[in-house]
Scaffold this active site. Sequence first.
Site, PDB file in Angstrom:
ATOM      1  N   SER A 130      -7.056   0.237  -7.073  1.00 28.89           N
ATOM      2  CA  SER A 130      -5.824   0.980  -7.290  1.00 28.89           C
ATOM      3  C   SER A 130      -4.882   0.716  -6.113  1.00 28.89           C
ATOM      4  CB  SER A 130      -6.133   2.470  -7.454  1.00 28.89           C
ATOM      5  OG  SER A 130      -4.970   3.204  -7.689  1.00 28.89           O
ATOM      6  N   TYR A 146       4.956  -0.081 -10.978  1.00 28.03           N
ATOM      7  CA  TYR A 146       3.677  -0.283 -10.303  1.00 28.03           C
ATOM      8  C   TYR A 146       3.091   1.052  -9.859  1.00 28.03           C
ATOM      9  CZ  TYR A 146       0.250  -2.198  -7.020  1.00 28.03           C
ATOM     10  OH  TYR A 146      -0.912  -2.503  -6.352  1.00 28.03           O
ATOM     11  N   LYS A 150      -0.542   2.837 -11.160  1.00 34.28           N
ATOM     12  CA  LYS A 150      -1.667   3.157 -10.277  1.00 34.28           C
ATOM     13  C   LYS A 150      -1.987   4.653 -10.300  1.00 34.28           C
ATOM     14  CE  LYS A 150      -2.523  -1.021  -8.987  1.00 34.28           C
ATOM     15  NZ  LYS A 150      -3.758  -1.688  -9.456  1.00 34.28           N
TER      16      LYS A 150
END
Length: 225
Positions: A130, A146, A150
């Site tokens: 992650s 992004y 995550k």
Amino acid sequence: MTTILITGVSRGIGRAMAEEALARGHDVIGTARSDGDFGDLKGRDGFTPLVLDVTHRDGLARAVGALGQPVDILINNAGIMGPKGSALSLDDMDGFLQTLQVNALGPLMVTQAFLPALRKSERGRVLIVSSQMGSMHYAKADNIAYRSSKTAVNKIGQALATELRDDGIAVANLHPGWVRTDMGGSSADISPEESAKGILDLAQRLTIDKTGRFWNWDGSERESW
């Protein structure tokens, strides 16, 4: 002999993890999206290439069918940065959706697909690469695709840990560090090799009593997600 399946071994941290795992004498199953992405890993003793896209169910099913062996450690590493932009400036919603699909749904789909192979292991483990960029404690708006992906995969990892506890399969989400890769840039703190060694050390130490936690690449536990 430990068998480690690593997604996304064509470059960066994934490639470094495959190299390090082979150097430690493990059997490595590495995935990439095309046969040409394996480079000189292909043909190495102990390395098995699997061509697949982590977001394609049919391809995953074919790969699982061709494998036919236990998997001791699954490292969900494959990922993309996605389109740049903040929550208000980003207009590439197709790119945003693709980032979520690869970075969040990909690890879930891969874990689902290879769960029978993990259950054949005496001590199955699942690691999800992650990032601290997905932490709810980092109130930043840049790289929103992004970051969101995550954050989502952190919750997925936590849920997998809850569901797989009774199977004795430990699950960990981890921050790989700020790594000098195409994604991290040349000014990042650590090399892919440093990150890879730390992640593999963590994978080897991971036990069911520590499932569902969030770790740094160096083995230290993060208190906040």
